[in-house]
Design a protein around this motif. Structure first.
Motif, short mmCIF file in Angstrom:
data_model
loop_
_atom_site.label_atom_id
_atom_site.label_comp_id
_atom_site.label_asym_id
_atom_site.label_seq_id
_atom_site.Cartn_x
_atom_site.Cartn_y
_atom_site.Cartn_z
N TRP A 16 77.79 37.14 19.15
CA TRP A 16 76.51 36.50 18.83
C TRP A 16 76.61 34.99 19.01
O TRP A 16 75.73 34.37 19.64
CB TRP A 16 76.08 36.86 17.41
N LEU A 17 77.66 34.38 18.48
CA LEU A 17 77.83 32.93 18.62
C LEU A 17 77.84 32.51 20.09
O LEU A 17 77.30 31.47 20.45
CB LEU A 17 79.13 32.47 17.96
N ASN A 18 78.44 33.32 20.94
CA ASN A 18 78.49 33.01 22.37
C ASN A 18 77.12 33.04 23.02
O ASN A 18 76.97 32.52 24.13
CB ASN A 18 79.45 33.96 23.09
N SER A 19 76.13 33.62 22.36
CA SER A 19 74.77 33.64 22.90
C SER A 19 74.00 32.36 22.56
O SER A 19 72.88 32.16 23.02
CB SER A 19 74.00 34.86 22.39
N LEU A 20 74.60 31.50 21.75
CA LEU A 20 73.97 30.25 21.32
C LEU A 20 74.52 29.08 22.14
O LEU A 20 75.60 29.18 22.72
CB LEU A 20 74.26 30.02 19.83
N PRO A 21 73.81 27.97 22.17
CA PRO A 21 74.28 26.80 22.92
C PRO A 21 75.38 26.04 22.16
O PRO A 21 75.17 24.95 21.64
CB PRO A 21 73.01 25.95 23.08
N LEU A 22 76.56 26.64 22.08
CA LEU A 22 77.65 26.09 21.27
C LEU A 22 78.07 24.69 21.68
O LEU A 22 78.57 23.93 20.87
CB LEU A 22 78.86 27.02 21.32
N TYR A 23 77.86 24.36 22.94
CA TYR A 23 78.25 23.02 23.41
C TYR A 23 77.50 21.93 22.65
O TYR A 23 77.93 20.79 22.61
CB TYR A 23 78.01 22.88 24.92
N PHE A 25 76.94 22.08 19.35
CA PHE A 25 77.29 22.17 17.93
C PHE A 25 78.55 21.37 17.64
O PHE A 25 79.49 21.34 18.43
CB PHE A 25 77.56 23.62 17.53
N SER A 26 78.57 20.81 16.44
CA SER A 26 79.83 20.24 15.96
C SER A 26 80.76 21.39 15.60
O SER A 26 80.33 22.54 15.41
CB SER A 26 79.56 19.39 14.71
N GLY A 27 82.03 21.10 15.50
CA GLY A 27 82.99 22.11 15.07
C GLY A 27 82.64 22.66 13.69
O GLY A 27 82.77 23.86 13.44
N GLU A 28 82.18 21.77 12.81
CA GLU A 28 81.81 22.19 11.46
C GLU A 28 80.64 23.18 11.49
O GLU A 28 80.65 24.17 10.76
CB GLU A 28 81.44 20.99 10.58
N LEU A 29 79.64 22.91 12.33
CA LEU A 29 78.49 23.81 12.40
C LEU A 29 78.90 25.16 12.98
O LEU A 29 78.50 26.21 12.48
CB LEU A 29 77.34 23.21 13.21
N THR A 30 79.71 25.15 14.01
CA THR A 30 80.18 26.41 14.60
C THR A 30 80.93 27.23 13.55
O THR A 30 80.67 28.43 13.39
CB THR A 30 81.08 26.15 15.81
N ALA A 31 81.84 26.60 12.82
CA ALA A 31 82.60 27.31 11.79
C ALA A 31 81.69 27.81 10.68
O ALA A 31 81.83 28.96 10.22
CB ALA A 31 83.68 26.39 11.22
N ALA A 32 80.75 26.98 10.25
CA ALA A 32 79.84 27.38 9.17
C ALA A 32 78.94 28.54 9.61
O ALA A 32 78.69 29.46 8.82
CB ALA A 32 78.99 26.18 8.74
N LEU A 33 78.47 28.50 10.85
CA LEU A 33 77.66 29.60 11.35
C LEU A 33 78.47 30.89 11.44
O LEU A 33 77.97 31.97 11.11
CB LEU A 33 77.08 29.27 12.73
N MET A 34 79.71 30.78 11.86
CA MET A 34 80.57 31.96 11.94
C MET A 34 80.75 32.58 10.56
O MET A 34 80.58 33.78 10.38
CB MET A 34 81.92 31.61 12.54
N LEU A 35 81.09 31.76 9.57
CA LEU A 35 81.28 32.27 8.22
C LEU A 35 79.99 32.84 7.64
O LEU A 35 79.99 33.89 7.00
CB LEU A 35 81.84 31.17 7.32
N PHE A 36 78.88 32.14 7.87
CA PHE A 36 77.59 32.60 7.36
C PHE A 36 77.24 33.96 7.95
O PHE A 36 76.89 34.90 7.24
CB PHE A 36 76.49 31.58 7.68
N ALA A 37 77.33 34.07 9.27
CA ALA A 37 76.98 35.33 9.94
C ALA A 37 77.94 36.45 9.56
O ALA A 37 77.53 37.60 9.39
CB ALA A 37 76.95 35.14 11.45
N TYR A 38 79.20 36.12 9.40
CA TYR A 38 80.20 37.12 9.03
C TYR A 38 79.90 37.70 7.65
O TYR A 38 80.07 38.90 7.42
CB TYR A 38 81.60 36.50 9.05
N ASP A 39 79.43 36.84 6.75
CA ASP A 39 79.14 37.27 5.38
C ASP A 39 77.83 38.03 5.24
O ASP A 39 77.59 38.67 4.21
CB ASP A 39 79.14 36.07 4.43
#
Length: 95
Positions: A16-23, A25-39
């Protein structure tokens, strides 16, 4: 193991994250989104909430702090979107 012990769930979140414009995002936002979606149980609720907040953020002069971004996403997922997001998304936008 730790909280990311479910490989299948982690794979879904990463896809799912790979479907977003990750370029963008800050590293913090990418990590926070990963944790949020995982939970969260349903990525199909998280995805439109994140995309709505991304659309809103694009109208701002600069990116939101990652915690504010995640809070806004959480409010949308919980059917309690902030007024500024609702007002922005309800405006007619012409180019």
């Amino acid at each position: 193991m730790d909280r990311l012990a479910d490989f299948d769930r982690l794979s879904v979140v990463c896809a799912w994250l790979n479907s977003l414009p990750l370029y963008m995002f800050s590293g913090e936002l990418t990590a926070a989104l990963m944790l949020f979606a995982y939970d969260r149980n349903d990525i199909n609720l998280v995805d439109p909430a994140v995309r709505a907040v991304l659309t809103y953020q694009a109208s701002l002069e600069g990116p939101m702090h990652y915690e504010k971004f995640i809070d806004m996403v959480a409010n949308v997922v919980d059917h309690n979107p902030p007024k500024e997001l609702v007002d922005f998304l309800s405006c007619e936008v012409t180019h």
